[in-house]
Each structure stands twice: as C-alpha cells, then as structure tokens.
Design an enzyme around this catalytic site. Structure first.
Site, short mmCIF file in Angstrom:
data_model
loop_
_atom_site.label_atom_id
_atom_site.label_comp_id
_atom_site.label_asym_id
_atom_site.label_seq_id
_atom_site.Cartn_x
_atom_site.Cartn_y
_atom_site.Cartn_z
N CYS A 2 3.48 -1.76 -12.09
CA CYS A 2 2.72 -1.20 -10.99
C CYS A 2 1.70 -2.25 -10.56
CB CYS A 2 2.02 0.09 -11.42
SG CYS A 2 0.92 0.77 -10.16
N GLU A 103 6.32 0.17 -5.29
CA GLU A 103 7.20 -0.60 -6.15
C GLU A 103 8.20 -1.33 -5.26
OE1 GLU A 103 7.57 -2.60 -8.66
OE2 GLU A 103 6.86 -0.92 -9.90
#
Length: 245
Positions: A2, A103
């Site tokens: 992340c 993402e």
C-alpha cells in the site's frame, strides 16, 4: 503493498467514529503519499488520540533518519521478528483512517494501471499500522508510522498479491490495547478481508504524481479489466527481504 491512499473524513466524524479524545485540524486528501505527515491513532496511558506522523517508520534506535531506508510497509508474516518492527508491534500499534487506498496492476506490456479500493458499503477503513517515536540528540522528535500488509484475498488477486491489513471495527479496541493484548494475539487481528467486502475500480494515472490531490483522482476510468495472475514458480533460497525489514 500500500503506497497511496485517500482520507476524506471530516474531523468531527473521525473523532466520533474512533472514540478519540482530541480532534485534528484536517482537510480531505485524495492522494496521500509516503514521507508526508498523515493522521494516525494510538493509545498512551489509556488515552486514545489522533496524531500527525510521518509515513515511513523510523525506529527509536536509528542514529540518523536521513541515512535510514524508507519503511512504509511491514509484512505481517515477518514483522514480529524484524528489528525495525518487533518493538512497535508490542508497544506501538496504531490505526490509520482511510476512505480507500490505491493499488497498481501490472499489465502484460509492463505499464501499470492504478485502482481505487474501498469498502463495498462505503464505510471508512482502519488500516493497521505500527508507530515509533525517534528522539534526536538536540531534542528533536519524529513520530512515524508504517502500514501493515497481508496476502491479498481472491477478489483482489487480479490486481496485486498484497493488500493492507484492515482492522475490523469490533477488533480496533484490542488492536490498540498494547497494555493488555500481547503481540501474538494482536497479530491474529491483522488478516486479509473476506471476498466481497471490498470493491474496486480503475482510476486515472494522474494518481502516479503526488502533486495531484483532488476528488477527480478517485473517479472511475475506462480500461480493460485485470486478468488473474499466472501461477508463479517457486524459487529456492527463501525470501529476499532484508533482515531489518
């Protein structure tokens, strides 16, 4: 991993939702990036408060933060053993409020397409994190955090093989309670979410630049849906992760 997320909750809602004893002066953010100051929540002496902290963990034993690698993520599988994270897992657990995270999926031509991922019902996320406080020789102090990542679930596997650990609402109290909940018990709270709990859509590649920070970044873009990854061959020799991390 992340590496970018959004946080658009008003300060009053953040205070009520996470039962905080204070309120941070915050504005909506749509492209929060490593090294920036971010809002993180932890408990000290029974007080649960929000703090601004640098995204990129600096353990207290570091001599010079400028010469230390940028640690934005801790892998759940190894954080209990790695020197950079193990003390924080025992004494410095935190949550990082988020509206959603980004993402990147790697396409066959090696280009990368960003996706924005949120709860399917739109509720806020509590990203699992670790924090540390560094004190310098001249009295300077840096609070810093790293988010925790876990293996992805089947729903998100076409995009990436990792995802942030998102603490369930009924587990937040235990995650933050470093006085009574041991590290091994807390580790069991940092798990991949079940399939179907999250939703995702492609977004503009403008999110690649940390200079861009506006509501348009989370709007859907039209692209081909990601394909499931091909099975990876196992390579002898174990993990290449460095001993510190």
């Amino acid at each position: 991993m992340c590496g970018r997320y959004a946080s658009t909750l008003p300060p009053e809602m953040l205070q009520e939702l996470f039962k905080l004893l204070n309120k941070l002066d915050m504005v909506p953010r749509y492209n929060i990036a490593p090294t920036q100051p971010i809002a993180a929540i932890w408990e000290q002496h029974g007080r649960r408060e929000a703090h601004f902290a640098r995204w990129g963990l600096v353990p207290g034993w570091v001599k010079d933060p400028r010469e230390f690698p940028l640690l934005i993520n801790a892998r759940v599988e190894t954080m209990a053993e790695k020197p950079a994270f193990r003390d924080a897992l025992k004494h410095g657990r935190c949550i990082i409020p988020a509206s959603g995270y980004y993402e990147w999926h790697t396409n066959p031509d090696k280009t990368k397409q960003p996706y924005y991922i949120t709860y399917a019902d739109g509720r806020p996320m509590a990203l699992a994190g670790l924090y540390a406080s560094w004190m310098g020789p001249n009295g300077e102090e840096i609070d810093s955090v790293a988010t925790i990542t876990v293996p992805t679930n089947a729903q998100l596997s076409p995009i990436h093989d990792r995802m942030p650990a998102i603490i369930a609402p009924d587990a937040i109290d235990d995650w933050l309670n470093v006085r009574d909940v041991r590290a091994a018990e807390a580790r069991q709270l940092a798990l991949p979410l079940p399939d179907g709990v999250l939703k995702f859509h492609p977004v503009s590649t403008r999110v690649n630049s940390a200079r861009d920070d506006d509501p348009g970044l989370i709007e859907p873009a039209t692209v081909e849906p990601p394909k499931p990854p091909a099975a990876k061959k196992r390579v002898a020799g174990g993990s290449a992760q460095m001993d510190l991390f």
